[in-house]
Each structure stands twice: as structure tokens, then as C-alpha cells.
Design a protein around this motif. Structure first.
Motif, PDB file in Angstrom:
ATOM      1  N   GLN A  13      17.512  -6.369  -1.748  1.00 43.42           N
ATOM      2  CA  GLN A  13      16.830  -5.159  -2.221  1.00 43.42           C
ATOM      3  C   GLN A  13      16.234  -5.382  -3.608  1.00 43.42           C
ATOM      4  O   GLN A  13      15.127  -4.931  -3.903  1.00 43.42           O
ATOM      5  CB  GLN A  13      17.803  -3.979  -2.239  1.00 43.42           C
ATOM      6  CG  GLN A  13      18.201  -3.484  -0.874  1.00 43.42           C
ATOM      7  CD  GLN A  13      17.020  -2.970  -0.082  1.00 43.42           C
ATOM      8  OE1 GLN A  13      16.118  -2.331  -0.609  1.00 43.42           O
ATOM      9  NE2 GLN A  13      17.009  -3.275   1.200  1.00 43.42           N
ATOM     10  N   SER A  14      16.986  -6.080  -4.466  1.00 43.36           N
ATOM     11  CA  SER A  14      16.490  -6.375  -5.810  1.00 43.36           C
ATOM     12  C   SER A  14      15.237  -7.250  -5.750  1.00 43.36           C
ATOM     13  O   SER A  14      14.251  -6.990  -6.450  1.00 43.36           O
ATOM     14  CB  SER A  14      17.586  -7.069  -6.615  1.00 43.36           C
ATOM     15  OG  SER A  14      17.086  -7.484  -7.853  1.00 43.36           O
ATOM     16  N   LEU A  15      15.267  -8.279  -4.913  1.00 41.99           N
ATOM     17  CA  LEU A  15      14.105  -9.154  -4.752  1.00 41.99           C
ATOM     18  C   LEU A  15      12.917  -8.385  -4.189  1.00 41.99           C
ATOM     19  O   LEU A  15      11.783  -8.524  -4.667  1.00 41.99           O
ATOM     20  CB  LEU A  15      14.457 -10.333  -3.842  1.00 41.99           C
ATOM     21  CG  LEU A  15      13.322 -11.303  -3.535  1.00 41.99           C
ATOM     22  CD1 LEU A  15      12.844 -11.989  -4.809  1.00 41.99           C
ATOM     23  CD2 LEU A  15      13.767 -12.317  -2.504  1.00 41.99           C
ATOM     24  N   LYS A  16      13.169  -7.548  -3.193  1.00 45.18           N
ATOM     25  CA  LYS A  16      12.098  -6.747  -2.596  1.00 45.18           C
ATOM     26  C   LYS A  16      11.481  -5.811  -3.638  1.00 45.18           C
ATOM     27  O   LYS A  16      10.260  -5.678  -3.720  1.00 45.18           O
ATOM     28  CB  LYS A  16      12.651  -5.946  -1.415  1.00 45.18           C
ATOM     29  CG  LYS A  16      11.603  -5.176  -0.659  1.00 45.18           C
ATOM     30  CD  LYS A  16      12.154  -4.562   0.604  1.00 45.18           C
ATOM     31  CE  LYS A  16      12.994  -3.364   0.285  1.00 45.18           C
ATOM     32  NZ  LYS A  16      13.412  -2.612   1.475  1.00 45.18           N
ATOM     33  N   HIS A  17      12.322  -5.175  -4.447  1.00 47.81           N
ATOM     34  CA  HIS A  17      11.832  -4.278  -5.492  1.00 47.81           C
ATOM     35  C   HIS A  17      10.981  -5.044  -6.508  1.00 47.81           C
ATOM     36  O   HIS A  17       9.917  -4.584  -6.910  1.00 47.81           O
ATOM     37  CB  HIS A  17      13.026  -3.603  -6.179  1.00 47.81           C
ATOM     38  CG  HIS A  17      12.643  -2.660  -7.267  1.00 47.81           C
ATOM     39  ND1 HIS A  17      12.141  -1.412  -7.013  1.00 47.81           N
ATOM     40  CD2 HIS A  17      12.679  -2.789  -8.621  1.00 47.81           C
ATOM     41  CE1 HIS A  17      11.877  -0.807  -8.156  1.00 47.81           C
ATOM     42  NE2 HIS A  17      12.201  -1.627  -9.151  1.00 47.81           N
ATOM     43  N   TYR A  18      11.439  -6.239  -6.886  1.00 50.40           N
ATOM     44  CA  TYR A  18      10.701  -7.056  -7.843  1.00 50.40           C
ATOM     45  C   TYR A  18       9.333  -7.453  -7.289  1.00 50.40           C
ATOM     46  O   TYR A  18       8.316  -7.349  -7.971  1.00 50.40           O
ATOM     47  CB  TYR A  18      11.518  -8.303  -8.195  1.00 50.40           C
ATOM     48  CG  TYR A  18      10.786  -9.278  -9.094  1.00 50.40           C
ATOM     49  CD1 TYR A  18      10.652  -9.030 -10.459  1.00 50.40           C
ATOM     50  CD2 TYR A  18      10.216 -10.434  -8.573  1.00 50.40           C
ATOM     51  CE1 TYR A  18       9.972  -9.910 -11.276  1.00 50.40           C
ATOM     52  CE2 TYR A  18       9.533 -11.314  -9.391  1.00 50.40           C
ATOM     53  CZ  TYR A  18       9.414 -11.056 -10.737  1.00 50.40           C
ATOM     54  OH  TYR A  18       8.731 -11.927 -11.547  1.00 50.40           O
ATOM     55  N   ILE A  19       9.311  -7.898  -6.022  1.00 51.74           N
ATOM     56  CA  ILE A  19       8.051  -8.348  -5.415  1.00 51.74           C
ATOM     57  C   ILE A  19       7.085  -7.186  -5.241  1.00 51.74           C
ATOM     58  O   ILE A  19       5.901  -7.289  -5.571  1.00 51.74           O
ATOM     59  CB  ILE A  19       8.322  -9.052  -4.069  1.00 51.74           C
ATOM     60  CG1 ILE A  19       9.003 -10.397  -4.318  1.00 51.74           C
ATOM     61  CG2 ILE A  19       7.033  -9.240  -3.267  1.00 51.74           C
ATOM     62  CD1 ILE A  19       9.495 -11.074  -3.065  1.00 51.74           C
ATOM     63  N   HIS A  20       7.568  -6.065  -4.745  1.00 52.73           N
ATOM     64  CA  HIS A  20       6.664  -4.948  -4.460  1.00 52.73           C
ATOM     65  C   HIS A  20       6.206  -4.214  -5.707  1.00 52.73           C
ATOM     66  O   HIS A  20       5.207  -3.502  -5.663  1.00 52.73           O
ATOM     67  CB  HIS A  20       7.321  -3.989  -3.475  1.00 52.73           C
ATOM     68  CG  HIS A  20       7.378  -4.561  -2.093  1.00 52.73           C
ATOM     69  ND1 HIS A  20       8.091  -3.986  -1.083  1.00 52.73           N
ATOM     70  CD2 HIS A  20       6.817  -5.660  -1.546  1.00 52.73           C
ATOM     71  CE1 HIS A  20       7.963  -4.696   0.018  1.00 52.73           C
ATOM     72  NE2 HIS A  20       7.191  -5.723  -0.243  1.00 52.73           N
ATOM     73  N   ASN A  21       6.924  -4.354  -6.814  1.00 50.34           N
ATOM     74  CA  ASN A  21       6.492  -3.715  -8.056  1.00 50.34           C
ATOM     75  C   ASN A  21       5.665  -4.638  -8.935  1.00 50.34           C
ATOM     76  O   ASN A  21       5.193  -4.220  -9.983  1.00 50.34           O
ATOM     77  CB  ASN A  21       7.706  -3.206  -8.835  1.00 50.34           C
ATOM     78  CG  ASN A  21       8.267  -1.964  -8.188  1.00 50.34           C
ATOM     79  OD1 ASN A  21       7.540  -1.205  -7.561  1.00 50.34           O
ATOM     80  ND2 ASN A  21       9.556  -1.763  -8.336  1.00 50.34           N
ATOM     81  N   THR A  22       5.496  -5.882  -8.523  1.00 50.81           N
ATOM     82  CA  THR A  22       4.638  -6.811  -9.255  1.00 50.81           C
ATOM     83  C   THR A  22       3.209  -6.584  -8.789  1.00 50.81           C
ATOM     84  O   THR A  22       2.906  -6.660  -7.609  1.00 50.81           O
ATOM     85  CB  THR A  22       5.048  -8.270  -8.978  1.00 50.81           C
ATOM     86  OG1 THR A  22       6.405  -8.440  -9.358  1.00 50.81           O
ATOM     87  CG2 THR A  22       4.175  -9.237  -9.741  1.00 50.81           C
ATOM     88  N   ARG A  23       2.364  -6.265  -9.715  1.00 49.82           N
ATOM     89  CA  ARG A  23       0.964  -5.975  -9.377  1.00 49.82           C
ATOM     90  C   ARG A  23       0.089  -7.159  -9.755  1.00 49.82           C
ATOM     91  O   ARG A  23      -0.059  -7.498 -10.919  1.00 49.82           O
ATOM     92  CB  ARG A  23       0.473  -4.722 -10.096  1.00 49.82           C
ATOM     93  CG  ARG A  23       1.225  -3.477  -9.736  1.00 49.82           C
ATOM     94  CD  ARG A  23       0.894  -3.082  -8.329  1.00 49.82           C
ATOM     95  NE  ARG A  23       1.689  -1.932  -7.947  1.00 49.82           N
ATOM     96  CZ  ARG A  23       1.956  -1.607  -6.713  1.00 49.82           C
ATOM     97  NH1 ARG A  23       1.517  -2.344  -5.734  1.00 49.82           N
ATOM     98  NH2 ARG A  23       2.673  -0.561  -6.441  1.00 49.82           N
TER      99      ARG A  23
END
Length: 115
Positions: A13-23
């Protein structure tokens, strides 16, 4: 064991949050390329998976494409019992023969396999 899966889930979940919030701004061409990548991965994976499953099925049922014959696996024969198997064999022979012939025909058409 359950704690391991909870930690794994939290890390995912942490990795997913990091990837999806990187613009990262993508050009229109980049967006099209990424759309193609996101579309192609499931299609290629599905074709690969279906090919593997088909090969496993052929091996399990001993489908001989040259002769157009097959044999019933031992576990199917044991689970149905000999009497029921003969009954189903007589009832379903035509449809099973048709399915084997269709599979052979589809292999010729789709994969270009010579049988």
C-alpha cells in the motif's frame, strides 16, 4: 504468519501510494504509449496463460492431434466410476469428439500448427 501478510500488505500500500502520488508530466505521445502498455500487458499475459492452460489440458487428456483421439484421465475415471463413465462416454462421445476436432481445427487456424 498473519503478521507477515499484514506487513507485506502495508508495504504494498505504501509503494502504491508513493507511485500514484508521484506526478510525472507526460506528453500526449507519452500518454498514448502508456495507454498502449497498460492495454497490452493483460492481453499478452492472457494469451500466454491460455496457451499454457491449453498445453496442460492436452497433456492431461492425451489428445493426439494426428489421429484426433484422446483418453480419459485416470482421476476422472476413478471419480466417476466405470459404470457412470461408460454412460457419460456414450452420451457425450459425439460432443467430446466434436470439441477435440474443433480444438484441432482452431490450432490449425490460429496457431498455424500442422497436424
Amino acid at each position: 504468519m498473519l503478521a507477515f501478510f499484514r506487513r507485506l500488505y502495508a508495504a504494498q500500500q505504501s509503494l502504491k501510494h508513493y507511485i500514484h502520488n508521484t506526478r510525472i508530466p507526460l506528453s500526449p505521445t507519452g500518454q498514448k504509449v502508456m495507454g498502449l502498455v497498460y492495454f497490452t500487458i493483460p492481453v499478452v499475459g492472457g494469451v500466454y496463460l491460455m496457451d499454457k492452460v491449453s498445453a496442460i489440458s492436452d497433456a492431461k487428456w492425451n489428445i493426439n492431434k494426428e489421429e484426433g483421439t484422446y483418453t480419459v484421465p485416470k482421476e476422472v475415471e476413478e471419480s466417476l466410476g466405470r459404470d457412470n463413465l461408460n454412460k457419460y462416454r456414450n452420451i457425450g462421445r459425439e460432443s467430446l469428439d466434436l470439441a477435440v476436432q474443433e480444438k484441432i481445427t482452431m490450432d490449425k487456424l490460429v496457431y498455424g500448427k500442422q497436424v
